[in-house]
Design an enzyme around this catalytic site. Structure first.
Site, mmCIF file in Angstrom:
data_model
loop_
_atom_site.group_PDB
_atom_site.id
_atom_site.type_symbol
_atom_site.label_atom_id
_atom_site.label_comp_id
_atom_site.label_asym_id
_atom_site.label_seq_id
_atom_site.Cartn_x
_atom_site.Cartn_y
_atom_site.Cartn_z
ATOM 1 N N TYR A 33 -15.547 21.356 -16.455
ATOM 2 C CA TYR A 33 -14.528 22.149 -16.274
ATOM 3 C C TYR A 33 -14.433 21.832 -14.543
ATOM 4 C CZ TYR A 33 -13.602 26.163 -19.362
ATOM 5 O OH TYR A 33 -13.545 26.788 -20.535
ATOM 6 N N TYR A 68 -13.077 36.131 -23.969
ATOM 7 C CA TYR A 68 -14.096 34.222 -24.277
ATOM 8 C C TYR A 68 -14.502 33.679 -24.664
ATOM 9 C CZ TYR A 68 -15.384 29.817 -22.652
ATOM 10 O OH TYR A 68 -16.096 27.929 -22.596
ATOM 11 N N ASP A 78 -20.316 37.894 -30.433
ATOM 12 C CA ASP A 78 -20.422 37.431 -29.617
ATOM 13 C C ASP A 78 -21.360 37.654 -28.801
ATOM 14 O OD1 ASP A 78 -20.350 34.682 -28.210
ATOM 15 O OD2 ASP A 78 -18.197 34.359 -28.130
ATOM 16 N N LYS A 102 -27.407 30.606 -25.385
ATOM 17 C CA LYS A 102 -27.353 30.478 -24.251
ATOM 18 C C LYS A 102 -28.350 30.439 -23.982
ATOM 19 C CE LYS A 102 -23.118 30.389 -21.827
ATOM 20 N NZ LYS A 102 -21.565 31.217 -21.813
HETATM 21 C C1 LIG Z 1 -20.462 30.292 -23.370
HETATM 22 C C2 LIG Z 1 -20.050 31.148 -24.319
HETATM 23 C C3 LIG Z 1 -19.295 30.471 -25.489
HETATM 24 C C4 LIG Z 1 -18.741 29.142 -25.379
HETATM 25 O O1 LIG Z 1 -20.415 28.905 -25.389
HETATM 26 P P1 LIG Z 1 -21.140 27.008 -25.378
HETATM 27 O O2 LIG Z 1 -22.306 26.746 -25.620
HETATM 28 O O3 LIG Z 1 -20.368 26.686 -23.557
HETATM 29 O O4 LIG Z 1 -19.472 26.633 -26.198
HETATM 30 C C5 LIG Z 1 -19.451 31.580 -26.163
HETATM 31 N N1 LIG Z 1 -19.136 32.339 -26.142
HETATM 32 C C6 LIG Z 1 -19.108 33.326 -25.038
HETATM 33 C C7 LIG Z 1 -19.260 35.174 -25.458
HETATM 34 C C8 LIG Z 1 -19.743 32.436 -23.364
HETATM 35 O O5 LIG Z 1 -19.951 32.927 -22.643
#
Ligand SMILES: *Cc1c(COP(=O)(O)O)cnc(C)c1O
Length: 429
Positions: free
Chosen positions: A20, A147, A240, A269
């Protein structure tokens, strides 16, 4: 530690491609030497408050010895082994630990590498579930402004926009529900089901908090409504929780706000406390069982070289232990601190829509240009960095998403730097 003779700046400038980052315009990167707790320390010894948990991953704090030691110990015992046909204690224990803490009904854990792959796996499980049942259902329903990651499947279910534009023609179509912050998303989903239920394979949401789409917080009522509809129609719901998992929004998982259990849940994460990459997709036994067969074509043909890496799993187990120990209380306190500060920030001219969900605070800046490319975001980022605070606004949206070890004083520094920026902003620069 004596400074290394290696020319980091030169080698970085010549050989590294950053994420980015527009290399034609970006400031040179800051070289970080070490980190501890809520602080990064650069090579000149300058301390920087990490108010965004290093892109939302650092959970308890940097360099927590409990996790560092678990990693060191695991690396000296079993660093990696193929995960097809083999297993190991860290993976089994982490899977059991995640299932024990996750919303009820999620019984199976598929490990991957990061958030994007955790989403890819969830989408593929949902799509193949219907194939295994002999039904033609190929369409995913997703939210506007969502996202879900940067790989192709994850991009496809994410909102179309700046990030996905160069690839737009290559992404698969989804049915898009309106943004749940501003619209009646439940009625919209009802209408979709009424019209084309038999095409729909799954519904994917970021429960309660749409992160990269602008830290947009939406209601537990809408989440519950979506869940009730998906249950009524027998369509898998994917939550997610890559960002929201492990307490960011208050409870351990954002689905708990609405007391719902999804069919699939994506985690990453914070899963290792922010130490090493790891993704996990949790699934119900119903989904798992739809793949179980003597027929080998029904296999989930998906895996990564480092699936369930023992070192990453060991970090995950250590992080869960820290979450159990003391983080509930601290998470609650961070929420109180945010809400107290929100009252003051809301009064500042040029700041609007201050919002808090658990340990996350976000606000919008009034700017001449809006959206992700708004110049006000980078301007605030630089201003904050000059004052020793790492913020990384999403365009005109500023947020604080601290590691749980951040003290009230640390948080106050972050609030103050935003308030100060608004004051300085009027002056010519
Ligand atoms: C950051 C994020 C992703 C992608 O995760 P990466 O480890 O960066 O591939 C997917 N979904 C959500 C909600 C996110 O915040």
């Amino acid at each position: 530690m004596s400074p290394s003779a290696f020319d980091v700046t030169g080698a970085d400038r010549q050989h590294v491609w950053h994420p980015y980052t527009q290399h034609g315009a970006a400031d040179p990167p800051i070289q970080i030497a070490r980190a501890e707790g809520a602080y990064l320390v650069d090579v000149n010894g300058r301390e920087i408050l990490d108010a965004i948990s290093s892109w939302w991953v650092t959970l308890h704090g940097h360099a927590r010895p409990e996790i560092a030691n678990a990693i060191a110990k695991q690396a000296q015992t079993l660093e990696q082994v193929i995960f097809a046909g083999f297993t190991h204690e860290p993976a089994a224990q982490l899977a059991a630990g995640l299932v024990e803490r996750a919303p009820v009904g999620l019984e199976r854990v598929f490990f991957s590498d990061d958030g994007s792959t955790a989403v890819e796996v969830a989408v593929k499980i949902a799509l193949q579930y219907w194939v295994n049942r002999g039904e033609q259902r190929r369409t995913i329903v997703a939210l506007e402004n969502a996202y879900h990651g940067d790989t192709f499947g994850a991009m496809s279910v994410s909102a179309r926009g700046l990030f996905t534009e160069p690839f737009a023609t290559l992404l698969f179509d989804v049915v898009r529900l309106p943004d749940p912050v501003e619209h009646d998303v439940v009625s919209a989903l009802e209408a979709v089901f009424a019209e084309r239920e038999r095409e729909i394979a799954a519904v994917i949401v970021e429960p309660m908090l749409m992160g990269a789409g602008g830290m947009r917080m939406w209601s537990a009522g809408a989440l519950r409504g979506i869940r009730e509809l998906t249950i009524a129609h027998g369509i898998p719901m994917i939550a997610d929780e890559v960002l929201t998992g492990f307490g960011r929004t208050g409870p351990l998982f954002a689905c708990e706000h609405a007391a719902v259990s999804p069919d699939l849940m994506c985690l990453s994460k914070g899963i290792t406390g922010g130490f090493v990459p790891l993704g996990a997709t949790l699934a119900t036994n119903e989904l798992f069982d739809s793949f179980k067969s003597k027929d080998r074509t029904k296999t989930l043909f998906h895996g990564h070289s480092y699936t369930a890496n023992p070192i990453a799993c060991a970090a995950g187990i250590a992080s869960l232990a820290l979450l159990d120990e003391n983080s509930v209380e601290r998470r609650r306190e961070i929420g109180w601190s945010h809400r107290a500060a929100a009252t003051g920030l809301q009064l500042i001219e040029g700041i609007r829509n201050v919002r808090v969900l658990g340990t996350v605070m976000a606000l919008d800046l009034v700017a001449r240009d809006t959206g992700y490319l708004s110049k006000i975001g980078p301007a605030l980022g630089r201003f904050a960095l000059d004052r020793g605070v790492l913020l990384r606004p999403l365009g005109d949206t500023v947020y604080i998403l601290p590691p749980y070890c951040a003290t009230d004083d640390d948080l106050a520094r972050a609030y103050d730097v935003i308030a100060d920026f608004m004051e300085f902003q009027g002056e010519p620069r």
